[in-house]
Design an enzyme around this catalytic site. Structure first.
Site, mmCIF file in Angstrom:
data_model
loop_
_atom_site.group_PDB
_atom_site.id
_atom_site.type_symbol
_atom_site.label_atom_id
_atom_site.label_comp_id
_atom_site.label_asym_id
_atom_site.label_seq_id
_atom_site.Cartn_x
_atom_site.Cartn_y
_atom_site.Cartn_z
ATOM 1 N N GLY A 1 -4.638 -9.294 3.667
ATOM 2 C CA GLY A 1 -5.354 -8.384 2.782
ATOM 3 C C GLY A 1 -4.770 -8.213 1.402
ATOM 4 O O GLY A 1 -4.784 -7.108 0.864
ATOM 5 N N HIS B 1 5.904 -0.409 -2.606
ATOM 6 C CA HIS B 1 5.454 0.312 -3.798
ATOM 7 C C HIS B 1 5.510 1.826 -3.629
ATOM 8 O O HIS B 1 4.928 2.564 -4.426
ATOM 9 C CB HIS B 1 4.033 -0.119 -4.171
ATOM 10 C CG HIS B 1 3.952 -1.544 -4.626
ATOM 11 N ND1 HIS B 1 2.769 -2.232 -4.721
ATOM 12 C CD2 HIS B 1 4.919 -2.418 -5.015
ATOM 13 C CE1 HIS B 1 3.001 -3.467 -5.146
ATOM 14 N NE2 HIS B 1 4.302 -3.597 -5.330
ATOM 15 N N CYS C 1 11.416 13.988 -8.088
ATOM 16 C CA CYS C 1 11.816 14.569 -9.365
ATOM 17 C C CYS C 1 12.547 13.508 -10.175
ATOM 18 O O CYS C 1 13.488 12.882 -9.678
ATOM 19 C CB CYS C 1 12.721 15.781 -9.149
ATOM 20 S SG CYS C 1 13.385 16.453 -10.705
ATOM 21 N N ASN D 1 0.826 -1.201 0.000
ATOM 22 C CA ASN D 1 0.000 0.000 0.000
ATOM 23 C C ASN D 1 0.863 1.255 0.000
ATOM 24 O O ASN D 1 1.981 1.252 0.509
ATOM 25 C CB ASN D 1 -0.927 0.005 1.218
ATOM 26 C CG ASN D 1 -1.848 -1.203 1.235
ATOM 27 O OD1 ASN D 1 -2.112 -1.790 0.191
ATOM 28 N ND2 ASN D 1 -2.327 -1.569 2.403
ATOM 29 N N CYS E 1 9.645 20.502 -11.008
ATOM 30 C CA CYS E 1 10.519 20.480 -9.835
ATOM 31 C C CYS E 1 11.000 21.894 -9.521
ATOM 32 O O CYS E 1 11.498 22.605 -10.404
ATOM 33 C CB CYS E 1 11.710 19.560 -10.086
ATOM 34 S SG CYS E 1 12.945 19.554 -8.755
ATOM 35 N N SER F 1 -4.428 -10.313 -2.591
ATOM 36 C CA SER F 1 -4.660 -11.478 -3.452
ATOM 37 C C SER F 1 -3.350 -12.027 -3.999
ATOM 38 O O SER F 1 -3.346 -13.057 -4.666
ATOM 39 C CB SER F 1 -5.581 -11.086 -4.614
ATOM 40 O OG SER F 1 -4.941 -10.134 -5.454
ATOM 41 N N ASN G 1 -7.196 -13.296 4.233
ATOM 42 C CA ASN G 1 -7.734 -12.481 3.146
ATOM 43 C C ASN G 1 -9.185 -12.875 2.932
ATOM 44 O O ASN G 1 -9.550 -14.041 3.071
ATOM 45 C CB ASN G 1 -6.925 -12.698 1.859
ATOM 46 C CG ASN G 1 -7.251 -11.675 0.794
ATOM 47 O OD1 ASN G 1 -7.165 -10.470 1.042
ATOM 48 N ND2 ASN G 1 -7.639 -12.122 -0.383
#
EC number: 2.3.1.286
Length: 308
Positions: free
Chosen positions: A251, A147, A155, A130, A211, A253, A277
Site C-alpha cells: 500500500g 513518520h 513539546c 502511516n 505545553c 507508491s 499496491n
C-alpha cells in the site's frame, strides 16, 4: 472470494526452497494466481519484514494523498509550522475537527491479516509510514512508526510527549465559543494526517494550547514534510530489514525517500522483495527483480492468509 488452500506438499516444497517468479504482475493478471504467489512468497521467506503506506488504511476510510481523483494538496512544511503562530492556529483548528475521524477509525481486513501473519510467525517487524496507529489497534507488535504517531503530541522545547486526546480536551475548552461556527468546506476534506479544510475566517480567532509543563510550542508527534525522521526509528527500521528474510511492501507508491531507501536496502542486501499496491510505485523499472502484485489489498491479503 473463495481461495483454495495450498496443498501441504506444495507448502513444504516452497519452504524447502522452490523457486518463485520474480516478475511484474499487472492489474489484469489473474488475481487468484497472484494470491497463490503471495502465499508462496510468505511461506518461502518467513519471517518477512513488512513496509506499509497509506494504501493499507484506505479501506478503513482514511484517504491517501496520491490516489487518482484526490484534490491537489500542499503539505505543511516543518519549518513553516514552527516559524508561524498563524500556521499553528490554522493547523490546530483544522486538526480539532479532523483528528476524531482518524482516532475513531477501525482497522480493516488488511491490518487484521498482517496481524494474523505476524501471530503465525510469517511476519516479523512492521515498518509503517502511516501515523494512524491502526496496526497497533489490530493487535500487531514490533511496529516501527517511521513518520510518528498522530495520537501523540510533542513539546518542541522540553520534548515531553503527551496524548492527543488530552490536547483535544484542552483545545475544546479553550475554543468553546468557536465550536458552533465550525464550517467544513466539504465533507471529504479530512486527510490522512487528521487535517480538515475549514472556513478561513476561523483561524485567526483560534486559541492554540501551549505545553502544560514549560509553555513551549506543541506539535503533533509526526514528521512534517521537510522534517527529519527520528534517528532511532531509522536505525530500528534498518535493523528490521537486515534481520528479515525478505521485504513485503504493502500500500505505498514509495514516493518518499524514507520508504524507498528501505526497499533499496533490501535489494542491496539481496533480500527478495514483494510489492502489493493498487497503482504504480517508484520501484517500477528501478528494481530489477521482484514480485509485483498490482491488485486490491483488501481482497488479496485476506485471501492469501486463508490459503496458509
Amino acid at each position: 472470494m473463495a481461495a483454495t488452500k495450498l496443498h501441504p506438499a506444495l507448502r513444504n516444497a516452497i519452504r524447502a526452497g522452490a523457486n518463485l517468479p520474480t516478475e511484474v504482475i499487472s492489474a489484469t493478471f489473474d488475481v487468484q494466481e497472484g494470491i497463490k504467489l503471495l502465499s508462496a512468497f510468505l511461506l518461502r521467506h518467513e519471517p518477512v519484514c513488512v513496509l506499509t503506506g497509506a494504501g493499507i488504511s484506505t479501506d478503513s476510510g482514511i484517504p491517501d494523498y496520491r490516489s487518482p481523483g484526490r484534490p491537489p494538496h500542499r503539505p505543511l512544511q516543518h519549518l513553516e509550522f514552527l516559524g508561524s503562530h498563524e500556521r499553528q492556529q490554522r493547523y490546530w483548528a483544522r486538526s480539532l475537527y479532523g483528528y476524531p475521524r482518524i482516532r475513531d477509525t477501525m482497522p480493516n481486513v488488511g491490518h487484521q491479516a498482517i496481524n494474523e501473519l505476524q501471530r503465525r510467525g510469517l511476519v516479523g517487524a512492521i515498518i509503517t509510514q502511516n501515523v494512524d496507529g491502526l496496526h497497533q489497534r489490530a493487535g500487531s507488535q514490533h511496529v516501527i512508526d517511521l513518520h510518528g504517531r498522530l495520537d501523540q503530541v510533542k513539546c518542541m522545547n522540553c520534548h515531553s510527549i503527551t496524548t492527543r486526546d488530552e490536547l483535544q480536551s484542552r483545545l475544546l475548552a479553550d475554543n468553546k465559543a468557536l465550536l458552533d461556527q465550525f464550517s467544513v468546506v466539504h465533507d471529504e476534506a479530512v486527510r490522512p494526517d487528521g487535517d480538515a479544510v475549514l472556513d478561513e475566517d476561523l483561524y485567526g480567532r483560534f486559541t492554540v494550547a501551549a505545553c502544560a509543563s514549560c509553555g513551549g510550542v506543541l506539535k503533533p508527534n509526526v514528521v512534517f514534510f521537510g522534517g527529519s525522521l527520528d534517528p532511532e526509528d531509522v536505525k530500528r527500521a534498518s535493523t528490521a530489514v537486515s534481520e528479515a528474510s525478505a521485504l513485503f511492501v504493502v500500500g505505498t507508491s514509495l514516493a518518499t525517500w524514507s520508504a524507498f531507501r528501505i526497499v533499496r536496502q533490501a535489494v542491496e542486501e539481496a533480500k527478495p522483495v514483494c510489492v502489493l499496491n493498487s497503482g504504480p510505485t517508484r520501484a517500477d523499472g528501478v528494481i530489477p527483480e521482484y514480485l509485483r502484485l498490482c491488485m486490491p489489498i483488501g481482497e488479496v491479503l485476506p485471501a492469501a492468509l486463508r490459503q496458509l
